[in-house]
Design a protein around this motif. Structure first.
Motif, PDB file in Angstrom:
ATOM      1  N   ARG A   1     -12.487  14.449  16.499  1.00 30.06           N
ATOM      2  CA  ARG A   1     -12.567  12.992  16.684  1.00 30.06           C
ATOM      3  C   ARG A   1     -11.648  12.352  15.645  1.00 30.06           C
ATOM      4  NH1 ARG A   1     -16.732  10.456  19.226  1.00 30.06           N
ATOM      5  NH2 ARG A   1     -18.095  12.256  18.922  1.00 30.06           N
ATOM      6  N   LEU A   2     -10.359  12.421  15.886  1.00 31.17           N
ATOM      7  CA  LEU A   2      -9.373  11.971  14.913  1.00 31.17           C
ATOM      8  C   LEU A   2      -9.293  10.445  14.871  1.00 31.17           C
ATOM      9  CD1 LEU A   2      -6.505  14.508  15.655  1.00 31.17           C
ATOM     10  CD2 LEU A   2      -8.193  14.593  13.810  1.00 31.17           C
ATOM     11  N   PRO A   3      -8.923   9.869  13.717  1.00 29.58           N
ATOM     12  CA  PRO A   3      -8.739   8.412  13.646  1.00 29.58           C
ATOM     13  C   PRO A   3      -7.506   7.985  14.419  1.00 29.58           C
ATOM     14  CG  PRO A   3      -7.976   9.435  11.630  1.00 29.58           C
ATOM     15  CD  PRO A   3      -8.617  10.535  12.439  1.00 29.58           C
ATOM     16  N   GLU A   4      -7.439   6.715  14.723  1.00 38.30           N
ATOM     17  CA  GLU A   4      -6.257   6.191  15.389  1.00 38.30           C
ATOM     18  C   GLU A   4      -5.054   6.281  14.453  1.00 38.30           C
ATOM     19  OE1 GLU A   4      -6.943   2.246  16.722  1.00 38.30           O
ATOM     20  OE2 GLU A   4      -8.645   2.779  18.013  1.00 38.30           O
ATOM     21  N   ASP A   5      -3.895   6.493  15.033  1.00 37.88           N
ATOM     22  CA  ASP A   5      -2.676   6.536  14.225  1.00 37.88           C
ATOM     23  C   ASP A   5      -2.436   5.161  13.598  1.00 37.88           C
ATOM     24  OD1 ASP A   5      -2.178   9.158  14.906  1.00 37.88           O
ATOM     25  OD2 ASP A   5      -0.915   8.622  16.626  1.00 37.88           O
ATOM     26  N   PRO A   6      -2.094   5.135  12.298  1.00 38.47           N
ATOM     27  CA  PRO A   6      -1.821   3.843  11.672  1.00 38.47           C
ATOM     28  C   PRO A   6      -0.588   3.202  12.280  1.00 38.47           C
ATOM     29  CG  PRO A   6      -1.183   5.654  10.223  1.00 38.47           C
ATOM     30  CD  PRO A   6      -1.902   6.266  11.383  1.00 38.47           C
ATOM     31  N   ASP A   7      -0.693   1.918  12.575  1.00 40.06           N
ATOM     32  CA  ASP A   7       0.454   1.219  13.157  1.00 40.06           C
ATOM     33  C   ASP A   7       0.784  -0.041  12.363  1.00 40.06           C
ATOM     34  OD1 ASP A   7      -1.717  -0.275  13.823  1.00 40.06           O
ATOM     35  OD2 ASP A   7      -1.393  -0.268  15.988  1.00 40.06           O
ATOM     36  N   GLY A   8       0.383  -0.024  11.086  1.00 40.46           N
ATOM     37  CA  GLY A   8       0.691  -1.166  10.228  1.00 40.46           C
ATOM     38  C   GLY A   8      -0.293  -2.289  10.427  1.00 40.46           C
ATOM     39  N   PRO A   9      -0.014  -3.459   9.871  1.00 38.06           N
ATOM     40  CA  PRO A   9       1.173  -3.748   9.064  1.00 38.06           C
ATOM     41  C   PRO A   9       1.052  -3.153   7.666  1.00 38.06           C
ATOM     42  CG  PRO A   9      -0.291  -5.630   9.046  1.00 38.06           C
ATOM     43  CD  PRO A   9      -0.924  -4.618   9.958  1.00 38.06           C
ATOM     44  N   GLY A  10       2.127  -3.170   6.943  1.00 33.55           N
ATOM     45  CA  GLY A  10       2.093  -2.750   5.562  1.00 33.55           C
ATOM     46  C   GLY A  10       2.959  -1.541   5.283  1.00 33.55           C
ATOM     47  N   HIS A  11       3.471  -1.506   4.048  1.00 36.55           N
ATOM     48  CA  HIS A  11       4.336  -0.418   3.631  1.00 36.55           C
ATOM     49  C   HIS A  11       3.924   0.168   2.290  1.00 36.55           C
ATOM     50  CE1 HIS A  11       6.799  -2.757   6.484  1.00 36.55           C
ATOM     51  NE2 HIS A  11       7.283  -1.583   6.837  1.00 36.55           N
ATOM     52  N   LEU A  12       2.814  -0.296   1.732  1.00 39.36           N
ATOM     53  CA  LEU A  12       2.344   0.300   0.487  1.00 39.36           C
ATOM     54  C   LEU A  12       1.574   1.576   0.807  1.00 39.36           C
ATOM     55  CD1 LEU A  12       0.921  -2.609  -1.714  1.00 39.36           C
ATOM     56  CD2 LEU A  12       3.274  -1.830  -1.461  1.00 39.36           C
ATOM     57  N   VAL A  13       1.971   2.673   0.193  1.00 31.91           N
ATOM     58  CA  VAL A  13       1.236   3.931   0.359  1.00 31.91           C
ATOM     59  C   VAL A  13       0.417   4.168  -0.904  1.00 31.91           C
ATOM     60  CG1 VAL A  13       1.410   6.409   0.767  1.00 31.91           C
ATOM     61  CG2 VAL A  13       3.050   4.846   1.834  1.00 31.91           C
ATOM     62  N   LYS A  14      -0.889   4.328  -0.729  1.00 34.61           N
ATOM     63  CA  LYS A  14      -1.785   4.575  -1.858  1.00 34.61           C
ATOM     64  C   LYS A  14      -2.436   5.940  -1.699  1.00 34.61           C
ATOM     65  CE  LYS A  14      -2.518  -0.194  -3.213  1.00 34.61           C
ATOM     66  NZ  LYS A  14      -3.438  -1.103  -3.922  1.00 34.61           N
TER      67      LYS A  14
ATOM     68  N   ARG B   1      -1.001   8.362  -2.971  1.00 40.54           N
ATOM     69  CA  ARG B   1       0.274   8.886  -2.493  1.00 40.54           C
ATOM     70  C   ARG B   1       0.372  10.408  -2.636  1.00 40.54           C
ATOM     71  NH1 ARG B   1       1.758   3.806  -4.578  1.00 40.54           N
ATOM     72  NH2 ARG B   1       2.160   4.530  -6.698  1.00 40.54           N
ATOM     73  N   TYR B   2       0.961  11.005  -1.618  1.00 41.88           N
ATOM     74  CA  TYR B   2       1.243  12.438  -1.588  1.00 41.88           C
ATOM     75  C   TYR B   2      -0.026  13.281  -1.674  1.00 41.88           C
ATOM     76  CZ  TYR B   2       5.844  10.514  -2.231  1.00 41.88           C
ATOM     77  OH  TYR B   2       6.973   9.771  -2.059  1.00 41.88           O
ATOM     78  N   THR B   3      -1.126  12.717  -1.177  1.00 38.24           N
ATOM     79  CA  THR B   3      -2.336  13.491  -0.945  1.00 38.24           C
ATOM     80  C   THR B   3      -2.542  13.556   0.570  1.00 38.24           C
ATOM     81  OG1 THR B   3      -3.878  11.618  -0.911  1.00 38.24           O
ATOM     82  CG2 THR B   3      -3.326  12.549  -3.070  1.00 38.24           C
ATOM     83  N   PRO B   4      -3.357  14.498   1.055  1.00 35.78           N
ATOM     84  CA  PRO B   4      -3.549  14.589   2.507  1.00 35.78           C
ATOM     85  C   PRO B   4      -4.143  13.335   3.126  1.00 35.78           C
ATOM     86  CG  PRO B   4      -4.262  16.609   1.440  1.00 35.78           C
ATOM     87  CD  PRO B   4      -3.985  15.629   0.341  1.00 35.78           C
ATOM     88  N   LEU B   5      -4.825  12.510   2.324  1.00 38.00           N
ATOM     89  CA  LEU B   5      -5.459  11.305   2.858  1.00 38.00           C
ATOM     90  C   LEU B   5      -4.761  10.040   2.368  1.00 38.00           C
ATOM     91  CD1 LEU B   5      -9.252  12.235   2.682  1.00 38.00           C
ATOM     92  CD2 LEU B   5      -7.696  12.347   4.636  1.00 38.00           C
ATOM     93  N   GLN B   6      -3.469  10.113   2.117  1.00 41.54           N
ATOM     94  CA  GLN B   6      -2.751   8.918   1.691  1.00 41.54           C
ATOM     95  C   GLN B   6      -2.879   7.830   2.757  1.00 41.54           C
ATOM     96  OE1 GLN B   6       1.253  10.170   0.960  1.00 41.54           O
ATOM     97  NE2 GLN B   6       1.738  10.529   3.108  1.00 41.54           N
ATOM     98  N   ALA B   7      -2.992   6.589   2.281  1.00 36.12           N
ATOM     99  CA  ALA B   7      -3.255   5.465   3.184  1.00 36.12           C
ATOM    100  C   ALA B   7      -2.133   4.445   3.080  1.00 36.12           C
ATOM    101  CB  ALA B   7      -4.584   4.809   2.811  1.00 36.12           C
ATOM    102  N   THR B   8      -1.698   3.936   4.212  1.00 42.33           N
ATOM    103  CA  THR B   8      -0.699   2.873   4.241  1.00 42.33           C
ATOM    104  C   THR B   8      -1.405   1.537   4.408  1.00 42.33           C
ATOM    105  OG1 THR B   8       0.918   4.349   5.253  1.00 42.33           O
ATOM    106  CG2 THR B   8       1.366   1.996   5.391  1.00 42.33           C
ATOM    107  N   VAL B   9      -1.144   0.618   3.485  1.00 45.79           N
ATOM    108  CA  VAL B   9      -1.832  -0.676   3.483  1.00 45.79           C
ATOM    109  C   VAL B   9      -0.800  -1.787   3.334  1.00 45.79           C
ATOM    110  CG1 VAL B   9      -3.943   0.310   2.509  1.00 45.79           C
ATOM    111  CG2 VAL B   9      -2.192  -0.621   0.973  1.00 45.79           C
TER     112      VAL B   9
END
Length: 351
Positions: A70-83, A85-93
């Protein structure tokens, strides 16, 4: 997983069975649906059990890494900050300070907090008592919580912050650095403070790390060092830094009894800009000890004696559970009174 126990914004607490152990072990797990998808009873989940193996007091959960079916939806933005970072669960916000944000223009040249009081604390557990002291004297003010990245990275982990936000005790949560999941995202403590003022229109900001303080028993090896850095950020942005003391009468560790060495190091050595330091008027020999220890900070900072009458009652009426290092209000009253005294002092700085 076998059941959903409870949930709050951004987080779901689960009952799971760890089948990799012999025999299988039942335990609590925590999932962040925006990162890993929403698990449902019967789903197989991939877990990180490090916190359980280490017996951590804060965050003693198995953490859900993935829900394979049951995978999450692919991120489609908005935002370009990656937090994270470089971990398997990095998040774009979407950062309030980045170019695609509606607030970019307001923050692009922002350079001042306009004298806003900024209460800085070492531990996340100080947030609620600071608000108790603040609202006891100045109900109705707008307060933003600026969450540093020294503890938990997802703001969703904090049930107390979610509840305080729901009750309008917080105008919003600003997550800075590698922390994420707040109402507002920012790159640095500096832009986080500016966002608190110019995006959330806060009258007061409270700055502290998320849940899960890290300490090593050494002078410099603790995540609360960032409290001194936050004092500097507040001062350089023309805020009014208020340094909340970490005080304890119930901690078994001598280095934290009275004024914690964390406060003495962060404010006495790291904070290069002057702050006001509220010193609670605690009774007896313990109160004298706190006042004597606080004098070590008078070389750079302004010590302000703050009465604590009425604060115990305000703390008892707190709408969220008060706990620090596993100790409740009556088990370490001095800790909560010191934090509430910082809130009371900040209330007095408002015009």
């Amino acid at each position: 997983m076998t059941a959903i126990r409870r949930e709050w914004p951004g987080a779901v607490e689960l009952d799971v069975v760890v089948t990799s152990d012999e025999p299988a072990v039942r335990c609590r797990a925590l999932a962040y649906p925006p990162l890993v998808g929403r698990p449902e009873p019967g789903d197989e989940v991939l877990l990180n059990t490090t916190a359980l193996a280490m017996g951590l007091g804060t965050g003693g959960y198995a953490m859900v890494v993935a829900v394979p079916n049951r995978l999450p939806e692919d991120p489609d933005g908005p935002g370009h900050l990656v937090k994270a970072r470089y971990t398997p669960l990095q998040a774009t916000v979407l950062g309030a300070d980045e170019q695609d944000s509606d607030f970019h223009e307001a923050l692009r040249e922002a350079d001042s907090l306009d004298g806003m009081p900024v209460v800085v604390a070492d531990l996340h557990s100080a947030l609620a008592p600071i608000l108790c002291g603040l609202y006891a004297d100045r109900p109705g003010v707008r307060v933003a919580y600026v969450m540093l990245d020294g503890g938990a990275l997802p703001a969703w982990f904090s049930m107390s912050a979610a509840r305080l936000r729901e009750l309008d005790w917080l105008a919003g949560v600003v997550t800075v650095g590698q922390a994420f999941g707040g109402d507002v995202e920012a790159v640095t403590t500096h832009t986080g403070l500016l966002a608190a003022r110019h995006v959330l229109d806060a009258d007061v900001a409270v700055v502290a790390q998320g849940p899960g303080n890290l300490g090593t028993g050494t002078r410099w090896g603790f995540s609360g060092v960032s409290a001194g850095e936050a004092v500097n950020a507040a001062a350089v942005l023309q805020g009014r830094p208020v340094a909340a003391l970490r005080v304890s009468e119930g901690d078994a560790r001598e280095r934290h009894v009275g004024v914690s060495h964390h406060s003495l190091t962060a404010y006495g050595r790291v904070a290069l800009s002057p702050a006001q330091v509220p010193v609670p008027e605690l009774p007896g020999e313990f109160g004298e000890r706190v006042r004597d220890q606080a004098e070590l900070l008078a070389v750079r900072h302004e010590l302000v004696s703050v009465p604590v009458e009425g604060l115990h009652e305000a703390l008892r009426a707190c709408p969220v559970r008060l706990s620090t290092m596993g100790r409740g209000l009556e088990e370490d009253l001095a800790y909560f009174l010191a934090s509430a005294a910082a809130g009371r002092h900040a209330a007095g700085l408002l015009k």
